[in-house]
Design an enzyme around this catalytic site. Structure first.
Site, PDB file in Angstrom:
ATOM      1  CG  ASP A   1      -7.493  -2.083  -0.438  1.00 15.61           C
ATOM      2  OD1 ASP A   1      -6.318  -1.916  -1.183  1.00 15.61           O
ATOM      3  OD2 ASP A   1      -7.827  -2.296   0.733  1.00 15.61           O
ATOM      4  N   GLY A   2     -10.434  -3.111   1.749  1.00 13.92           N
ATOM      5  CA  GLY A   2     -10.675  -2.374   3.025  1.00 13.92           C
ATOM      6  C   GLY A   2     -11.654  -2.796   3.688  1.00 13.92           C
ATOM      7  N   GLY A   3     -11.478  -3.545   5.282  1.00 14.36           N
ATOM      8  CA  GLY A   3     -12.206  -4.127   5.995  1.00 14.36           C
ATOM      9  C   GLY A   3     -12.830  -5.003   5.686  1.00 14.36           C
TER      10      GLY A   3
ATOM     11  CG  PHE B   1      -5.299   5.402   8.034  1.00 15.55           C
ATOM     12  CD1 PHE B   1      -6.721   6.220   7.495  1.00 15.55           C
ATOM     13  CD2 PHE B   1      -4.196   5.703   8.884  1.00 15.55           C
ATOM     14  CE1 PHE B   1      -5.354   7.708   7.689  1.00 15.55           C
ATOM     15  CE2 PHE B   1      -3.495   7.379   8.428  1.00 15.55           C
ATOM     16  CZ  PHE B   1      -4.227   8.554   8.151  1.00 15.55           C
TER      17      PHE B   1
ATOM     18  N   GLY C   1      -7.205  -1.345   8.704  1.00 15.11           N
ATOM     19  CA  GLY C   1      -8.378  -1.900  10.034  1.00 15.11           C
ATOM     20  C   GLY C   1      -9.506  -0.219  10.060  1.00 15.11           C
TER      21      GLY C   1
ATOM     22  CG  ASP D   1      -1.705  -1.350   1.641  1.00 13.53           C
ATOM     23  OD1 ASP D   1      -0.889  -2.422   2.491  1.00 13.53           O
ATOM     24  OD2 ASP D   1      -2.855  -1.351   1.450  1.00 13.53           O
TER      25      ASP D   1
HETATM   26  C1  DX5 Z   1      -6.243   1.840   2.328  1.00 13.89           C
HETATM   27  C2  DX5 Z   1      -5.331   0.236   2.043  1.00 13.89           C
HETATM   28  C3  DX5 Z   1      -6.156  -0.713   2.956  1.00 13.89           C
HETATM   29  C4  DX5 Z   1      -5.205  -1.435   2.702  1.00 13.89           C
HETATM   30  C5  DX5 Z   1      -6.281  -2.902   3.897  1.00 13.89           C
HETATM   31  O1  DX5 Z   1      -6.677   2.279   3.644  1.00 13.89           O
HETATM   32  O2  DX5 Z   1      -4.652  -0.007   1.139  1.00 13.89           O
HETATM   33  O3  DX5 Z   1      -7.432  -0.636   2.455  1.00 13.89           O
HETATM   34  O4  DX5 Z   1      -5.063  -2.117   2.087  1.00 13.89           O
HETATM   35  O5  DX5 Z   1      -7.166  -2.886   5.637  1.00 13.89           O
HETATM   36  P1  DX5 Z   1      -8.114  -3.444   5.417  1.00 13.89           P
HETATM   37  O6  DX5 Z   1      -8.089  -4.667   5.710  1.00 13.89           O
HETATM   38  O7  DX5 Z   1      -7.203  -3.127   7.363  1.00 13.89           O
HETATM   39  O8  DX5 Z   1      -9.053  -2.645   5.931  1.00 13.89           O
END
Ligand code: DX5
Length: 216
Positions: A172-174, A144, A146, A36
């Site tokens: 991607d994300g959560g 970020f 989480g 990332d």
């Molecule tokens: C952007 C980052 C996150 C990361 C995944 O904020 O790129 O999306 O890849 O983060 P989690 O899986 O912890 O939400």
């Protein structure tokens, strides 16, 4: 029915043990690794550069995605391609020359992907879709690890799938064992997971397994 891929993102890994954490993900059945990349301008956070992709490249044979959450990504594409990134993902919001940027990525021998943020309409993908290998639909506001999964994401993923029955759709994300089935049912095929893998109490392999079990 395409095989669902799980892609640990190193944002939530222990940076002091990065090589070990990447190897744990590979041993645990990860399909790819995502780095990332954040520049402190496009998103309010600062993370990794090409050197980290090089370091990850040195310890795994898995495909590596460089997700460029940066302004003017065209300035960095060559460095990330040379560092060993298999796929380079650029945010549609980050450049005024998306077609040329995608073409440049492919001329450098990497696969090209585009990313849309939560408030970016699906329609923004229409013209570039035929030229990319994957679309990443952000299910959080990037910056970020989480963060909380945006509940309206599955409906948006369905609209992306309606635009193209064949394109790889990454989310991607959560993404965790609860949200993974929701996004797969909507048409997602590639699941980026940071905190739900590297923050999983049973360890990295168990975190990957929990997601895979939830969608199998
Ligand atoms: C952007 C980052 C996150 C990361 C995944 O904020 O790129 O999306 O890849 O983060 P989690 O899986 O912890 O939400």
């Amino acid at each position: 029915m395409r095989r669902i891929e799980v892609v640990p993102s190193i944002l939530s890994a222990d940076a002091g043990r990065l090589a070990e954490q990447v190897k744990e993900a590979e041993a645990g059945g990860a399909d790819r690794i995502q780095v990332d990349v954040m520049d402190g301008h496009f998103v309010p956070n600062l993370t990794f550069g090409p050197l980290v992709v090089e370091a990850v490249r040195a310890v795994t044979t898995l495909p590596i995605e460089a997700h460029l959450m940066v302004e003017r990504p065209e300035l960095f594409i060559e460095a990330f391609a040379k560092s060993g990134a298999t796929m380079i993902e650029v945010q549609v919001e980050s450049t005024t020359s998306l077609y040329r940027t995608v073409q440049t990525i492919k001329e450098l021998g990497a696969q090209a992907a585009v990313v849309i943020n939560p408030a970016t309409p699906v329609e923004e993908l229409r013209e570039i879709l035929p030229y990319v290998d994957l679309v990443n639909v952000m299910t959080v506001e990037p910056g970020f690890g989480g963060q909380k999964f945006i509940a309206g994401s599955p409906e948006k993923i369905r609209r992306v799938r309606a635009l193209s029955p064949d394109v790889e759709i990454e989310v991607d994300g959560g993404i965790d064992a609860r949200t993974a089935p929701l996004v797969v049912a909507a048409g997602a095929t590639v699941l980026v997971a940071g905190n739900s893998v590297y923050g999983y109490k049973g360890g990295v392999a168990a975190g990957i397994k929990a997601i895979r079990d939830a969608v199998d």
